[in-house]
Scaffold this motif. Structure first.
Motif, PDB file in Angstrom:
ATOM      1  N   ASN A 254      43.095  48.840  34.090  1.00 50.58           N
ATOM      2  CA  ASN A 254      44.332  49.456  33.616  1.00 50.58           C
ATOM      3  C   ASN A 254      45.563  48.596  33.888  1.00 50.58           C
ATOM      4  OD1 ASN A 254      42.985  51.771  32.686  1.00 50.58           O
ATOM      5  ND2 ASN A 254      43.080  52.728  34.716  1.00 50.58           N
ATOM      6  N   ARG A 255      45.397  47.606  34.768  1.00 47.82           N
ATOM      7  CA  ARG A 255      46.517  46.703  35.063  1.00 47.82           C
ATOM      8  C   ARG A 255      46.205  45.283  34.595  1.00 47.82           C
ATOM      9  NH1 ARG A 255      46.298  49.730  39.918  1.00 47.82           N
ATOM     10  NH2 ARG A 255      45.266  48.009  41.029  1.00 47.82           N
ATOM     11  N   SER A 256      45.323  45.202  33.612  1.00 48.40           N
ATOM     12  CA  SER A 256      44.912  43.902  33.084  1.00 48.40           C
ATOM     13  C   SER A 256      45.068  43.869  31.573  1.00 48.40           C
ATOM     14  CB  SER A 256      43.451  43.613  33.478  1.00 48.40           C
ATOM     15  OG  SER A 256      43.313  43.549  34.886  1.00 48.40           O
ATOM     16  N   GLY A 257      44.760  42.726  30.985  1.00 47.96           N
ATOM     17  CA  GLY A 257      44.913  42.555  29.548  1.00 47.96           C
ATOM     18  C   GLY A 257      43.677  42.951  28.770  1.00 47.96           C
ATOM     19  N   ARG A 258      43.712  42.665  27.490  1.00 49.63           N
ATOM     20  CA  ARG A 258      42.630  43.084  26.602  1.00 49.63           C
ATOM     21  C   ARG A 258      41.343  42.305  26.831  1.00 49.63           C
ATOM     22  NH1 ARG A 258      44.988  40.807  20.829  1.00 49.63           N
ATOM     23  NH2 ARG A 258      43.598  39.038  20.643  1.00 49.63           N
ATOM     24  N   ASP A 259      41.448  41.165  27.558  1.00 46.52           N
ATOM     25  CA  ASP A 259      40.264  40.351  27.822  1.00 46.52           C
ATOM     26  C   ASP A 259      39.685  40.619  29.210  1.00 46.52           C
ATOM     27  OD1 ASP A 259      40.439  38.694  25.357  1.00 46.52           O
ATOM     28  OD2 ASP A 259      42.327  38.052  26.266  1.00 46.52           O
ATOM     29  N   TRP A 260      39.979  41.796  29.761  1.00 51.46           N
ATOM     30  CA  TRP A 260      39.586  42.108  31.136  1.00 51.46           C
ATOM     31  C   TRP A 260      38.094  41.876  31.379  1.00 51.46           C
ATOM     32  CZ3 TRP A 260      36.240  46.112  32.721  1.00 51.46           C
ATOM     33  CH2 TRP A 260      36.162  46.305  34.103  1.00 51.46           C
ATOM     34  N   LYS A 261      37.244  42.389  30.514  1.00 48.77           N
ATOM     35  CA  LYS A 261      35.802  42.259  30.719  1.00 48.77           C
ATOM     36  C   LYS A 261      35.386  40.795  30.737  1.00 48.77           C
ATOM     37  CE  LYS A 261      31.313  43.891  29.023  1.00 48.77           C
ATOM     38  NZ  LYS A 261      30.619  44.738  28.002  1.00 48.77           N
ATOM     39  N   GLN A 262      35.888  40.028  29.789  1.00 50.53           N
ATOM     40  CA  GLN A 262      35.544  38.612  29.712  1.00 50.53           C
ATOM     41  C   GLN A 262      36.092  37.860  30.926  1.00 50.53           C
ATOM     42  OE1 GLN A 262      37.569  36.034  26.828  1.00 50.53           O
ATOM     43  NE2 GLN A 262      35.536  35.456  26.052  1.00 50.53           N
ATOM     44  N   THR A 263      37.326  38.177  31.325  1.00 53.33           N
ATOM     45  CA  THR A 263      37.948  37.464  32.438  1.00 53.33           C
ATOM     46  C   THR A 263      37.247  37.751  33.755  1.00 53.33           C
ATOM     47  OG1 THR A 263      40.086  37.591  31.305  1.00 53.33           O
ATOM     48  CG2 THR A 263      40.123  36.992  33.625  1.00 53.33           C
ATOM     49  N   THR A 264      36.872  39.002  33.982  1.00 54.83           N
ATOM     50  CA  THR A 264      36.168  39.323  35.227  1.00 54.83           C
ATOM     51  C   THR A 264      34.785  38.655  35.266  1.00 54.83           C
ATOM     52  OG1 THR A 264      35.430  41.432  34.246  1.00 54.83           O
ATOM     53  CG2 THR A 264      37.390  41.490  35.648  1.00 54.83           C
ATOM     54  N   THR A 265      34.166  38.523  34.099  1.00 54.04           N
ATOM     55  CA  THR A 265      32.888  37.796  34.023  1.00 54.04           C
ATOM     56  C   THR A 265      33.100  36.322  34.362  1.00 54.04           C
ATOM     57  OG1 THR A 265      32.049  39.309  32.326  1.00 54.04           O
ATOM     58  CG2 THR A 265      30.958  37.174  32.518  1.00 54.04           C
ATOM     59  N   ARG A 266      34.176  35.730  33.831  1.00 48.29           N
ATOM     60  CA  ARG A 266      34.523  34.340  34.148  1.00 48.29           C
ATOM     61  C   ARG A 266      34.769  34.178  35.646  1.00 48.29           C
ATOM     62  NH1 ARG A 266      39.805  33.250  30.927  1.00 48.29           N
ATOM     63  NH2 ARG A 266      39.646  31.170  31.860  1.00 48.29           N
ATOM     64  N   ALA A 267      35.499  35.145  36.217  1.00 50.27           N
ATOM     65  CA  ALA A 267      35.839  35.061  37.638  1.00 50.27           C
ATOM     66  C   ALA A 267      34.584  35.127  38.506  1.00 50.27           C
ATOM     67  CB  ALA A 267      36.805  36.176  38.013  1.00 50.27           C
ATOM     68  N   THR A 268      33.657  35.996  38.137  1.00 50.14           N
ATOM     69  CA  THR A 268      32.394  36.096  38.873  1.00 50.14           C
ATOM     70  C   THR A 268      31.621  34.787  38.788  1.00 50.14           C
ATOM     71  OG1 THR A 268      32.272  38.478  38.438  1.00 50.14           O
ATOM     72  CG2 THR A 268      30.226  37.380  39.058  1.00 50.14           C
ATOM     73  N   ALA A 269      31.626  34.181  37.598  1.00 51.07           N
ATOM     74  CA  ALA A 269      30.952  32.886  37.420  1.00 51.07           C
ATOM     75  C   ALA A 269      31.649  31.805  38.248  1.00 51.07           C
ATOM     76  CB  ALA A 269      30.947  32.492  35.952  1.00 51.07           C
ATOM     77  N   ALA A 270      32.973  31.887  38.343  1.00 55.04           N
ATOM     78  CA  ALA A 270      33.721  30.901  39.122  1.00 55.04           C
ATOM     79  C   ALA A 270      33.389  30.997  40.605  1.00 55.04           C
ATOM     80  CB  ALA A 270      35.219  31.097  38.904  1.00 55.04           C
ATOM     81  N   VAL A 271      33.248  32.221  41.098  1.00 58.84           N
ATOM     82  CA  VAL A 271      32.859  32.414  42.503  1.00 58.84           C
ATOM     83  C   VAL A 271      31.499  31.768  42.758  1.00 58.84           C
ATOM     84  CG1 VAL A 271      32.193  34.138  44.228  1.00 58.84           C
ATOM     85  CG2 VAL A 271      34.236  34.509  42.829  1.00 58.84           C
TER      86      VAL A 271
END
Length: 371
Positions: A254-271
């Motif tokens: 709710n405090r993120s943009g329209r690409d939230w799902k994709q971005t969180t997936t990217r972030a998990t991959a980055a970790v």
């Protein structure tokens, strides 16, 4: 009318091109940098002459497009159709096919001429915007890219994204100072994927990039924290990067943009990737060919990495479904080869997600060979 590039201009371009290439491949955070900046007057001449001259490939490139295309570039009717809609044809046919990038660029020149002659303002506008994209994102012909960015600015007003693209072109042409001056008026990142943050991080302006990222996170948590993580990676602050990427992965939708799902997936991959980066020791990787995948903008990207005599000798993208990878499939492997590691590789502007996937897949592939 376009004319052939003059011998004098060719010599000027050749003299400065190695500086621009080395700064790009090394990355802004690297100690490798051009010995001197290309003078602004030289850049201005390259841009002006680039707008008047034919690219070297022009006469050998056939204008080949579906005769069913609507050259008025009218609003789409009847759904997504590459045989009738110019924008869809460019996206579906030209973008994913490097062998046709020159052809698509020449086609857009034709559309501009046709639109001027027949007074089709929407077609002219879209084609002019498209030429900046083709010369910059696809062909990396920076003088001509700037020329068309300037045409778009003059006729349709400036945009933050195009200002960043222009600054990137100046940097690639060998003048970091001019790049800095170009983006100086932008004091907040309004782009969808954090392009201004990325650009400042690439230039080595880490503290300002963090400020921009933290400000963006106040109303766009996923991208703001992710780009802070990207900045920390380039700075070499791996613990900080890990913390930011974890924040992005846990961001509130709710405090993120329209690409939230994709971005969180990217972030998990980055970790996961940072963990691999820290554990990877090329001296312990057995010679061989290794393949692995990571998620790009559209889907999985498969990378093949070859190691010989304890050195990375080849990085190739062997399978993908991306349509806006631009030069990432050439640039990112070159950077990995130059660094002989996957740490601190800066992404291609406009293809950040694809670039990340190539780096992460390379790291996973190399990890397979570590003994």
């Amino acid at each position: 009318m376009l004319r052939v590039l003059s011998p004098t201009l060719l010599m000027i371009t050749a003299a400065y091109l190695p500086c621009a290439v080395s700064s790009s491949v090394a990355g802004a955070g690297s100690s490798t940098a051009p010995a001197k900046e290309v003078p602004p007057a030289t850049i201005a001449k390259l841009v002006a002459d680039g707008g008047k001259t034919k690219p070297a490939w022009w006469d050998q490139t056939t204008l080949n497009y579906p005769q069913t295309l609507d050259l008025t570039w009218a609003p789409a009717k009847g759904g997504w159709n590459a045989s009738t809609q110019v924008g869809v044809w460019m996206w579906d046919v030209i973008n994913p096919n490097p062998k046709r990038w020159q052809e698509g660029t020449k086609f857009l020149h034709f559309v501009v001429s046709n639109a001027k002659q027949k007074k089709l303002p929407e077609a002219e506008r879209n084609a002019i915007l498209g030429l900046g994209h083709c010369y910059g994102d696809l062909l990396q012909d920076w003088p001509r890219a700037v020329y068309w960015y300037q045409q778009a600015d003059a006729q349709y007003g400036k945009s933050d994204e195009r200002t960043i693209d222009t600054a990137n072109a100046y940097w690639r042409m060998g003048n970091k100072t001019l790049a800095q001056q170009t983006v100086k008026p932008l004091n907040q990142d309004t782009t969808r994927h954090g392009c201004l943050i990325k650009f400042h991080a690439d230039l080595g302006n880490y503290q300002f990039a963090y400020q921009l990222g933290q400000a963006k996170a106040s109303n766009n948590e996923d991208i703001g924290w992710f780009m802070c993580g990207y900045t920390a990676q380039l700075e070499g602050s791996w613990a900080k990067a890990l913390d930011y990427f974890k924040k992005s992965a846990a961001s509130n939708q709710n405090r993120s943009g329209r690409d939230w799902k994709q971005t969180t997936t990217r972030a998990t991959a980055a970790v996961e990737a940072i963990t691999l980066f820290e554990a990877l020791d090329l001296k312990k990787v057995t010679d061989g060919v290794y393949r692995d995948v990571s998620t790009g903008y559209v889907g999985p990207i498969e990378v093949e990495v070859t190691v010989a005599a304890k050195k990375i000798t080849s990085v190739k993208v062997t399978n993908h479904h991306e349509k806006q990878f631009y030069s990432a499939f050439v640039e990112i492997p070159a950077k990995v080869l130059a660094k002989q590691h996957v740490k601190g590789v800066d992404a291609t502007l406009g293809a950040t997600i694809t670039s990340e996937a190539v780096v992460y897949a390379s790291a996973k592939a190399l990890k397979q060979g570590q003994r």
